[in-house]
Structures are given as C-alpha cells and as structure tokens.
Design an enzyme around this catalytic site. Structure first.
Site, PDB file in Angstrom:
ATOM      1  N   ASP A   1      -8.010   9.650  46.804  1.00  0.00           N
ATOM      2  CA  ASP A   1      -7.886   8.202  47.050  1.00  0.00           C
ATOM      3  C   ASP A   1      -8.329   7.827  48.463  1.00  0.00           C
ATOM      4  OD1 ASP A   1      -6.773   7.681  44.519  1.00  0.00           O
ATOM      5  OD2 ASP A   1      -4.781   8.251  45.224  1.00  0.00           O
TER       6      ASP A   1
ATOM      7  N   ASP B   1      -2.288   7.711  46.880  1.00  0.00           N
ATOM      8  CA  ASP B   1      -1.536   8.753  47.580  1.00  0.00           C
ATOM      9  C   ASP B   1      -2.302  10.048  47.787  1.00  0.00           C
ATOM     10  OD1 ASP B   1      -1.483   9.381  44.808  1.00  0.00           O
ATOM     11  OD2 ASP B   1       0.213  10.719  45.158  1.00  0.00           O
TER      12      ASP B   1
ATOM     13  N   ASP C   1      -3.879   3.187  42.287  1.00  0.00           N
ATOM     14  CA  ASP C   1      -4.110   4.457  41.626  1.00  0.00           C
ATOM     15  C   ASP C   1      -2.949   4.644  40.641  1.00  0.00           C
ATOM     16  OD1 ASP C   1      -5.023   7.169  41.164  1.00  0.00           O
ATOM     17  OD2 ASP C   1      -3.330   7.787  42.412  1.00  0.00           O
TER      18      ASP C   1
END
Length: 730
Positions: free
Chosen positions: A625, A621, A427
């Site tokens: 996600d 995080d 990410d």
C-alpha cells in the site's frame, strides 16, 4: 562536529529555531565526576550492549545518571518563556520612570526630565529592542521576506529619533509644539514584549498540555518471571530482556507484552479509545496507558527511547516544522503588508502636512511635526503580530490534540486539507478487515501433500503479511517442519519466491501464479474466499482458501462517510469474490470496488480520482500500500502495518480504529474555522486601528504614545481562539 554544536551554530547564524527530530540508537545523560561535575550524553546500541552493564563496567569508574531531561521542544520553550519574562520585566522597570516623567504632575524642568528620559530610553532601545534589528535583517537575507520585526524597528526607531531631535530643540530654547515623547518608544517596546511574553507563555502551555511526551513514566519496577522482586530503577536504565511490574492504577512504563496477570487498561490518552481494554497473557500494552485494578508483569518489547510515545512525539514534532499552504499565504500577505504600511505611512505624513498648511494654516514646521506624530502612530499600531500567530498556534495545538485522539499528523498539510475530503479509498485486508485470516479450506493438486505443506511453511514462515502469518500458523499446528528454502525473496503485491531442492517454488496470489482457471481454485473463489496458491516449477500443487472478519467499526465509519456525501472505494489486491463480499456487507457500490490490484494499479486508480475536484484519502497498512499512500492527497497508515507504509503516510492511526479518519476530518474543520477567524480578526483590527492612528476620524484618533497597547488587543483573541481546540471532541 557534534549534533548539538551544529544546532547551536545554525541558530546563532540564522536566528531561527533548529531541533533534532530523529536519532539513531539510544541516548542517556550521565555525570562525570572529576574536579567539577559534567553532563555527558552517551549514544549506544541497545541491541548490542545493556545500559546497566555499560554504566557499571564499561568505564574505569561507575557513572551516575544525570537528571532526566524533558522534551527538547518543551525545555526550549521554557527557556524562551523565562528569557522573555526577564527581558519584559527589565523593560517595564526602565519604562516606568519615563512614564512618570512624561505624565506625572511634576514641577516644570523639561531639560532635566528630557535628559533622564533620553538616557533610559536609549537603554531600552538598544538593550531590549536591539535583538529586533538583526532579526529583521536575517529574515530579509535568508527568506527574502519583510517581516513584522521590521515594522517594530522602524516605528520604535522613528519615535526614538524624533524624540532626540525634539529634545535637541528643547535644549537650544526652540521647543517643538509636540515636545519629545520618549515614553512612546519605551512603552511600545515594553508592550510588544508583554505581547510576546503572553504569546510565548500561551504557546508553551498549549504545547505542554497536549504533549504526548508527558505520558512517559520516569520510574520502572523490575520483576522476576515469578512476579517476585521489586527493584525500582530509572526508566532510562531499562534494557532488552527486562520484565517490569505494573501496579494497579499506575502508568505503563514502555511498550511490552503481558507475561502474567489480567487487568483492564485505559489507552485513551494514547489511542483515543474511551473504553478500557482487557489485557491477559500475550496481550500487547502501550507506553503511557493507565493500568486498571489488576497487577501485571510485562516483558519489555521497546525501550523508552523508541516506544509508542517517543515515536508519536517525533512525528508530531515533524508536523510542527512543516508548513501548510495557509501559512504560505500568511507569509505572502506579511511580505506585502509591511511595504503597504510604509507607503501608507508616507501618504499619512504627506496628507497631514497638506492639511496643516492649507486647512489649518499652520507653519510648515508645525505641520511637519504634527504629521510626524500621525505617521509614527500608523507605524506603531500596525506592529502587532496577530497575523503571524494565526496559523502556527492552531497547527501546534491541533497536532497535540490529534495525538491525544490516536491520530498523528506527520504533515501540517494534512491538518489543512482534510476538511475538503471528497473520496476515501480503503485497502481491504488489515484495514477494513481485522487482518487475522483463518484457513477455511485447503486443496492439494498433487499427491505430495506433506512436501507441499513443508514448502509452503518454508516460504511463509518469515513473512509478516496477514495471509502468510495465517497459513504458516495453520501448518505449524499440524506439527509440520518447514522446508529449507534458498534465495527466498518477497515480490511486493504478488507473493514469495525461492528454490527448493533445485526447483523454483512460488506462493502467492493466483493471478501471479496463473492458477485462476483451475476448477479447484474456482470453487474456492465462488465461496468468496481469498485464495493463496503454491506452485513448483510452474505447476500448481496446492491452494488455500482464507476468510477474514470485518473490523467492528468498519460499517459505522463507512456509513458516516456516505452520510456526509463522501464517496468510499475499496481497492484491494485480494480476489474478486472476497472483495465483493466485504463491499456488499458495507454497502459500497460495485462501481467503486477494485480487486486483484497490484501496487501500480492502486496508484493508477488514485491518479484518476485525483483529477477530479476535492481531496482523496487512501488508508492502508501493508508494504504493497506504500505507493498508494504516497500517491494520495492524504495517505493514512493503520498502525501495526509495515514501516515502509508508515514512512510514506501523512497521517498515522496509532490504534487500528477507522474512526480516527473521522477525527482527522472534524479536527481539520475545527482548525480551519479558527484560522479563518484569526485572519478575519487580524484584518478588522488592522483596518480599524490604522484608520484611527492615521486620523481618518475627525474627533477620534490613537496618539503615538498609546498606540503600543494594540499589541495586547491584537494578540490575545488569537491566542484564546486557538486554545479552544484543547477541548475538541468529535
């Protein structure tokens, strides 16, 4: 029924270890003083009641804290080692006279010596080896697996029963040519106990040496806001609102925020970061880390029962109880190994009867007795449990070592499969970047600037998303007061929605708000900024352009992956311009970059990658996600993100340091090498030892009375190889 009673009942019924991994609320052990002192465990809600008030005023008589308990796993391990040591000592004491009567040059009194040996061997067989019988049966009943304990039962029982028969022939004046060998069963049991003692001791030392729980400080020094005071209390009596003092070169009691003072803190024991970290007012400090030369006053944020150390310890324990595929292979091999040994024993018995009668021209009785000695030797020499220790020892030590490097395995599967990683997907915000967004530019699309700012602050003020945090802080600095937003709700991967003065208001990404075609928004995107928009009744009224900085280690970690031939992708919900700028800085090809992705899009991208060979890692995080983290072969959570994402993860990076993924890969390879060595050693040992015991070599054999020494020869190399992981370095 209390949890402790449930655990005891399960252990008593099944014979397997049972451990409580998670608890709700805080717990403290106190002493009730009546006729006798009695320890009672109290569970309480620390956010509702203060522990010191509870103990002083919550009962008719003030309560006294009981002695602190260590980690439940370590305490149970100590008790197991102590019990095994006493049983081993008793077995050795009882075995010595049997060995003396069998091997010492004493006057020939076979019946007297045999009777004494029979009496002592019976005690050893039933008092020392007795627990092996129900253990073998329980494993067969509950797991439908024929375990090594069954071999121990069969081999020792066979040697014991044969010796009784031989002694009976001795008593009636028809001694068998081999005589009885009570020393075989007693010595075998004693050596097996020595092997298990060595295994238990080594495992306990390994667990204790890599235990993160050992970093928990037992005492705390309370302080006033002015730094005065200095009352030392048990750390278990800390409560919310406390300030505590950390002296130079002392360990930090629990998680908190520095209120006064400056210092440098060594967090390597918890995070794996070798360099000291500067701490000043407002800095977060971690339980178990080592203070430098400065005195600091810290405001407690987490109680010792729920701080970083206890959280990591719980996740490490959780990983210990999970089973990797390698262990499943071991269980399968063991389930076939025991029947194979039994068949081989029968073959050995039959072959030596044939050899004795046809080649050596022995009587049938003599040949049968001789064949029995070979068969017993095969059973005995195959007892060692090296194959059973091959995986568990390595998994336990790997989990502790990883935690010391700031990487927590929540699943043993991750330890096993990380060495096969072929693709790492990141990410962007909060993972490759710092997640500390800053407002670069703001654009208002209506004349009501003040109302737009108030609404934006009202929507974002309670959100923990990095973009929301940055925008709310930026607007607050202008002295603007948040608007009263009703029915506010977060829509994962999109933004926040609510109502203001009867109007529907939304803020979030421009795809959700269909604001991407507005010229003012386009100008922000062209600059590579992350764009956050606000609309009222489907009409865009404001947009903010934000920028984020890369983590210091992002470039080096991505470069190392590429050097190893591991592909790296970015899959982000952010705008294309912002994602492409980060990818260009890190040298990630455009074909491996995806922007404007919803949680479902991230999941779909991972599914497509996972259809190919290799293991796919996803590192993120945020709550958005969590789906991707759960989808990946190995989901990695950057600490500091959402609890939802951490729950879905297989691995947690205690410190937001991407190098932890490299630790994951390297430690997995080191663990795999040791597991493979242990398998190879177990195979070579068993092959050679069984051949020697079965008499495959004409002039060399292992007689039954010495076959038990194989327990130590088999187990010690496995233990030593596993212990080498304690010195692992990337």
């Amino acid at each position: 029924m209390p949890v402790v009673e449930v655990i005891r009942s399960v252990e008593k019924t099944t014979g397997f270890a049972c451990q409580r991994l998670n608890t709700e609320g805080q717990e403290v052990d106190v002493m009730l003083v009546a006729i006798d002192k009695q320890t009672v465990r109290i569970t309480y809600d620390a956010k509702t009641i203060a522990i010191r008030s509870l103990l002083e005023h919550g009962f008719e008589n003030p309560l006294k804290l009981a002695a602190p308990r260590g980690s439940s796993g370590i305490e149970k391990g100590k008790r197991h080692v102590q019990h095994t040591a006493w049983v081993t000592l008793l077995s050795a004491v009882l075995t010595c006279p049997v060995l003396v009567l069998a091997w010492a040059p004493l006057p020939p009194r076979p019946i007297v010596y045999g009777g004494a040996s029979l009496a002592v061997a019976t005690i050893v067989q039933f008092a020392i080896a007795g627990p092996f019988y129900p253990s073998a049966l329980r494993a067969l009943i509950f797991t439908h697996v024929i375990e090594m304990d069954l071999l121990i039962v069969l081999s020792t029982s066979t040697a014991y029963v044969f010796s009784i028969v031989s002694f009976g022939y001795q008593v009636i004046g028809r001694p068998l040519p081999t005589g009885e060998f009570f020393e075989t069963s007693t010595l075998l049991i004693t050596l097996i106990m020595f092997g298990r003692l060595a295994s238990a001791f080594a495992r306990q030392r390994a667990v204790a040496s890599v235990s993160i729980s050992s970093l928990q400080v037992e005492k705390a020094t309370l302080s006033n806001p002015d730094g005065l005071g200095g009352q030392e209390i048990d750390a278990r009596l800390l409560q919310y609102g406390d300030l505590f003092k950390v002296a130079p070169d002392a360990r930090i009691v629990t998680d908190g925020t520095v209120l006064f003072g400056t210092t440098e803190v060594d967090e390597s024991m918890v995070t794996g970061e070798s360099l000291p970290v500067e701490k000043a007012r407002g800095s977060a400090v971690i339980a178990g880390s080592l203070n430098g030369s400065g005195m600091i006053i810290v405001r407690l944020t987490h109680l010792p029962g729920h701080n970083t150390i206890s959280t990591i310890a719980a996740m490490v324990d959780e990983a210990k109880f999970s089973k990797p595929k390698t262990q499943e292979l071991v269980d399968t091999v063991a389930s076939y190994f025991v029947p194979f040994i039994l068949i081989l024993t029968i073959i050995t018995f039959v072959v030596w009867i044939a050899v004795g009668i046809s080649l050596r021209h022995q009587s049938s009785g003599h040949a049968v007795v001789n064949a029995i000695t070979y068969a017993i030797a095969v059973l005995i020499v195959s007892c060692p449990c090296a194959i059973g220790l091959a995986v568990p020892m390595v998994v336990v030590i790997s989990g502790g070592v990883a935690a010391k490097h700031g990487v927590v395995f929540k699943s043993a599967m991750a330890i096993e499969s990380a060495r096969k990683v072929s693709h790492v997907v990141f990410d962007k915000t909060g993972t490759l970047t710092q997640g500390e967004m800053s407002i670069i530019e703001e654009v208002y699309l209506s004349t009501e600037h003040h109302i737009a700012s108030c609404i934006t602050l009202g929507l974002t003020c309670d959100s923990k998303h990095p973009v929301s945090i940055a925008i709310s802080a930026y607007i607050r600095r202008k002295g603007i007061v948040a608007a009263n937003i009703k029915d506010s709700k977060t829509i994962t991967g999109k933004g926040i929605e609510g109502t203001y003065d009867g109007a529907i208001v939304r803020c979030g990404n421009i795809r959700w708000l269909s604001a991407g075609d507005i010229p003012e928004v386009q100008s922000l995107l062209v600059k590579g900024l992350t764009v956050f928009a606000l609309e009222m009744n489907d009409r865009p009224i404001a947009a903010f352009g934000l920028s984020d900085s890369l983590r210091p280690d992002s470039h080096s970690v991505v470069a190392e992956f590429q050097k190893r031939g591991i592909a790296v992708s970015i899959v982000s919900g952010d705008d294309a311009g912002a994602v492409e700028v980060v990818a260009a800085k890190l040298g990630i090809p455009a074909g491996l970059v995806r922007s404007r992705c919803s949680p479902g899009d991230k999941q779909e991208y991972l599914k497509n990658l996972m259809t190919k060979d290799g293991v796919v890692v996803f590192c993120g995080d945020g709550t958005n996600d969590a789906v991707a983290i759960a989808q990946a072969d190995i989901g990695v959570h950057m600490n500091g993100g959402s609890d939802v994402a951490q729950t879905a993860a297989d691995v947690v990076l205690v410190r937001p340091y991407l190098g932890g993924i490299l630790v994951l890969l390297d430690l997995s390879k080191a663990a795999a090498h040791r597991i493979f060595f242990n398998f190879a050693w177990s195979f070579v040992y068993n092959l050679l030892a069984i051949l020697l015991a079965a008499g495959a070599f004409v002039n060399v054999r292992i007689p039954p009375q010495y076959a038990g020494f194989g327990e130590l020869v088999s187990v010690l190399p496995v233990i030593l190889i596993a212990l080498q992981l304690k010195w692992f370095k990337r």
